[in-house]
Design an enzyme around this catalytic site. Structure first.
Site, PDB file in Angstrom:
ATOM      1  N   THR A 135      20.326  11.985  -5.930  1.00  0.00           N
ATOM      2  CA  THR A 135      19.721  11.981  -4.463  1.00  0.00           C
ATOM      3  C   THR A 135      19.187  10.459  -4.069  1.00  0.00           C
ATOM      4  O   THR A 135      19.034  10.109  -2.907  1.00  0.00           O
ATOM      5  CB  THR A 135      18.696  12.360  -5.232  1.00  0.00           C
ATOM      6  OG1 THR A 135      17.909  12.159  -5.642  1.00  0.00           O
ATOM      7  CG2 THR A 135      18.502  13.966  -5.059  1.00  0.00           C
TER       8      THR A 135
ATOM      9  N   ILE B 261       6.064   3.538  -3.921  1.00  0.00           N
ATOM     10  CA  ILE B 261       4.692   3.339  -3.748  1.00  0.00           C
ATOM     11  C   ILE B 261       5.222   0.994  -3.833  1.00  0.00           C
ATOM     12  O   ILE B 261       5.788   0.750  -5.218  1.00  0.00           O
ATOM     13  CB  ILE B 261       3.618   3.195  -4.587  1.00  0.00           C
ATOM     14  CG1 ILE B 261       3.138   4.595  -4.879  1.00  0.00           C
ATOM     15  CG2 ILE B 261       2.558   2.189  -4.333  1.00  0.00           C
ATOM     16  CD1 ILE B 261       2.325   5.082  -5.562  1.00  0.00           C
TER      17      ILE B 261
ATOM     18  N   GLU C  96      12.020  -2.850  -7.439  1.00  0.00           N
ATOM     19  CA  GLU C  96      11.076  -1.711  -6.827  1.00  0.00           C
ATOM     20  C   GLU C  96      10.924  -0.110  -7.345  1.00  0.00           C
ATOM     21  O   GLU C  96       9.964   0.103  -7.627  1.00  0.00           O
ATOM     22  CB  GLU C  96      10.696  -2.351  -5.288  1.00  0.00           C
ATOM     23  CG  GLU C  96       9.404  -1.263  -4.462  1.00  0.00           C
ATOM     24  CD  GLU C  96       8.545  -2.223  -5.560  1.00  0.00           C
ATOM     25  OE1 GLU C  96       7.065  -1.356  -6.063  1.00  0.00           O
ATOM     26  OE2 GLU C  96       7.726  -3.040  -4.024  1.00  0.00           O
TER      27      GLU C  96
ATOM     28  N   GLY D 159      12.361  11.428  -5.394  1.00  0.00           N
ATOM     29  CA  GLY D 159      12.623  11.875  -4.317  1.00  0.00           C
ATOM     30  C   GLY D 159      13.940  11.082  -4.011  1.00  0.00           C
ATOM     31  O   GLY D 159      12.956   9.739  -3.898  1.00  0.00           O
TER      32      GLY D 159
ATOM     33  N   LYS E  29       8.044   2.236 -17.003  1.00  0.00           N
ATOM     34  CA  LYS E  29       7.234   1.574 -15.753  1.00  0.00           C
ATOM     35  C   LYS E  29       6.133   0.548 -16.127  1.00  0.00           C
ATOM     36  O   LYS E  29       5.932  -0.845 -15.681  1.00  0.00           O
ATOM     37  CB  LYS E  29       6.782   2.450 -14.944  1.00  0.00           C
ATOM     38  CG  LYS E  29       7.751   3.420 -14.659  1.00  0.00           C
ATOM     39  CD  LYS E  29       7.741   4.759 -14.388  1.00  0.00           C
ATOM     40  CE  LYS E  29       8.718   6.379 -13.357  1.00  0.00           C
ATOM     41  NZ  LYS E  29       8.160   6.634 -13.495  1.00  0.00           N
TER      42      LYS E  29
ATOM     43  N   LYS F 124      14.384   1.976 -15.021  1.00  0.00           N
ATOM     44  CA  LYS F 124      13.621   1.217 -15.305  1.00  0.00           C
ATOM     45  C   LYS F 124      13.730   1.167 -16.944  1.00  0.00           C
ATOM     46  O   LYS F 124      13.150   0.313 -17.765  1.00  0.00           O
ATOM     47  CB  LYS F 124      11.999   2.076 -14.943  1.00  0.00           C
ATOM     48  CG  LYS F 124      12.308   3.521 -16.467  1.00  0.00           C
ATOM     49  CD  LYS F 124      11.812   4.979 -14.705  1.00  0.00           C
ATOM     50  CE  LYS F 124      12.606   4.788 -13.741  1.00  0.00           C
ATOM     51  NZ  LYS F 124      12.524   5.437 -12.984  1.00  0.00           N
TER      52      LYS F 124
END
Lengths: 430, 430
Positions: free
Chosen positions: A16, A140, A133, A306, A209, A109
């Site tokens: 995705t 975010i 990021e 997502g 993370k 990550k």
């Protein structure tokens, strides 16, 4: 400016997120060029299955079966690694890209939690940019905020709810009054869980993370092994309800702070005030809280996963590179990152304790005695309901150390009045 | 790297923010150099009153009475403008700094709201960086998030509660059940209000900030005159209580979005759901909500003012410059920013209406008739309390245009059954 050369991407991994990146590059070609001053183009892509229909036309791009070949192509400036996995092709291709002088943007990550230091040093040595990021808290822009916007601060604490699946499970247990197992199965059927569910409910993914945020916040080498991990499997609906009754919510919360004894990193269920931003966070949304000596508390909230949100984060990194922004992976030179020893829960807190107390004379007195001996003082205590021969008891302690709580828990096992293992959940002041 | 040259600052304006910047530069000299790769030093300062004790030692720095002289010194690389004011010395010195090839960091929202386009073009022409993180929402790194982190998005809407004083007043009215005038006086005594209170309660200060966010979000020239401004003076405690009763809070909310008819920018009291992040924002804290086509909704929350938070934002910009990050002031070339016409509240919404209805037969029917004629349909209506000869009535409309509401308000004045001016407050879907 006369027709600047495009920045050429090679994208490995067409799930995705990869598809989302392709969509943005196509849809917003003009906007991207206006904002960065140069076009961004995709040269080639790679994925496991070439035949799969992904809903986007891949014909304009060269295909590489091998991500290492993709990463080292002459016509690729930025290698975009979206395959995942802490080792294997992801690691090999990122290393190959760096060795070939390519910038790297990754959402991985696990890779950085395990090999971040070595990879960042390699990137620095090669003079290329390595950005991630998308690896933390989805859309975010928290890596940017921490590395750049808040760079003038000594960071005092970083907290985050960064696994949407766990937050979904805990929220759903509360809203629908359903036990953990039932909601876990629901989440599984909805496709919310990783192939290895421990990555989610065991706190591993969120721990990855947290270890990356810690490195930037405290200028330390990534130390995922130093993260104290505790999953959400032992949280019962009764815990959630009792916590709510006392004005708290239970969240799988990551907390990192530097202490006199070293870097403390915890990823564990915590009680947080229901009225706080963290307490109000519901469903799959992520939240990161950054506290700095000058700025005070900054809260950032958004979708943690997502296609769109994660691709947005990848594009933020890509566009930084297109703009010529070169910044150290973890906010300062990788070789200057400090190796710190992990500190195990040295910061004191109040704790929520749940235990199953047998119907025996003097049972409560024995519990109180054990807690007192361990240096744990009781703030409030309540019994709720009654099972056969036992009664569930909740105790909220005054502020104490985790060591004292552990001593108390061990002691409770020897009283002969506590059935099974008591549960201790930290109450985090947020 | 062998002893890189320091980045030299000249700071004009030594109020709390200027002093805060000096404190950070001193306290965190090592951290700043580690993060940016070069030392940051202060060469000279300027303020109106040299004799004043500001709690920091200014002896290490040269003093300039004239900010223009400061801004153009050979030994200044970055001119840090913290004086404020849309014209006068702030404007003259920023222009002089740019003309002299200095980078500029400013916290001056009024200056940029009124002259941002010309100043950004000048900076671009001169090849210097002009940054203003501290001008919007204090310590929240929202300019960076919007310009860089979310650059891959087409921004669909930006919202913000960006005046802490107004939010304090509205929160305090609700919590203490005090009327506007009393809380206004309290805020004045606490020193929360600007010398000209209209900057706060009239929405001007927050409007300045919104106009800067709009420019980045939509790639348009800063258009402060295009911001529809409405202050909080007409909000009564009854409005706050009635709104709360229906599940809403009243906030001075800025909203910017691009519509088919142009750029819509509003800074006005709005009803927002009590359970939303905006609704839950209390006291002097600021919040900015950014919505992008890929990322969805990002919420950022933090201190909107004060020495530490604002100085943190200034230092973020300074450290970007020390790191060699050069980015266009409003996220793309100033000459490429589009001049858009302002659209006046074209996006439909539900509205909250309050009016004082006279005790006359058929009064309510007349009101309903006027609303119906204007195309405003009623969702719910309630009467609360009763004054002498009149009754306060609240009507919540279905979604309609502001034009229809204005027509209805005008019509109500002709019915002979409504006393005084009705109040209309937009209900913003957040």
């Amino acid at each position: 400016m006369s027709n600047p050369a495009p920045l050429r991407l090679g994208i490995a991994g067409l799930g995705t997120v990869g598809v989302g990146v392709i969509r943005i590059v196509r849809k917003h070609a003009k906007l991207i060029e206006e904002r960065t001053g140069r076009p961004v183009a995709i040269t080639a892509v790679s994925a496991r299955n070439r035949a799969k229909d992904r809903g986007v036309d891949l014909k304009p791009y060269d295909w590489e079966d091998d991500p290492v070949s993709l990463a080292t192509r002459d016509d690729v400036d930025v290698y975009v690694e979206l395959m995942g996995g802490s080792d294997g092709p992801a690691k090999a291709s990122v290393e190959a890209a760096i060795a070939a002088g390519k910038h790297v943007v990754t959402a991985n990550k696990a890779l950085l939690a395990h090999h971040g230091q070595a990879i960042a040093e390699a990137a620095e040595e090669a003079g290329v940019v390595l950005r991630f990021e998308a690896a933390v808290a989805g859309g975010i822009p928290v890596i940017k905020a921490l590395t750049e916007g808040l760079a003038g601060n000594e960071i005092t604490r970083v907290m985050g709810v960064m696994n949407g699946t766990c937050n979904y499970i805990l929220t759903r247990m509360y809203d629908a009054e359903l036990p953990y197992d039932v909601v876990f199965d629901e989440a599984d059927k909805l496709g919310f869980l990783e192939a290895d569910p421990q990555l989610d409910v065991g706190g591993i993914d969120a721990g990855h993370k947290l270890s990356l945020l810690s490195s930037i916040a405290f200028g330390t080498q990534v130390d995922f092994d130093g993260v104290e991990l505790e999953g959400i499997e032992r949280i019962q609906i009764a815990d959630i309800e009792q916590a709510a009754d006392m004005g708290y919510r239970i969240k799988l919360l990551g907390v990192a702070q530097m202490t006199g004894r070293g870097l403390e990193q915890r990823m564990s269920p915590c009680l947080v005030p229901a009225a706080s931003p963290l307490g109000q966070l519901e469903g799959g949304t992520n939240m990161v809280v950054i506290e700095g000596d000058s700025v005070g508390q900054i809260v950032m909230r958004g979708a943690g996963a997502g296609e769109g949100p994660t691709a947005s984060a990848v594009m933020g990194d890509v566009m930084d590179i297109a703009r010529g922004i070169t910044i150290s992976t973890f906010g300062k030179a990788a070789t200057a990152l400090v190796e710190t020893r992990p500190a195990k829960a040295t910061v004191p807190a109040a704790y929520y304790l749940r235990m199953s107390l047998m119907d025996k004379p003097g049972a409560l007195a024995k519990v109180a005695q054990v807690l007192g001996d361990a240096g744990v003082s009781i703030n409030r205590m309540r019994q709720y309901g009654h099972d056969e021969g036992t009664a569930p008891v909740i105790i909220v302690t005054h502020t104490c150390t985790r060591a004292a709580v552990d001593e108390a828990l061990a002691g409770l096992g020897t009283t002969g009045v506590v059935e099974g293992d008591p549960v201790a959940i930290r109450i985090e002041e947020v």
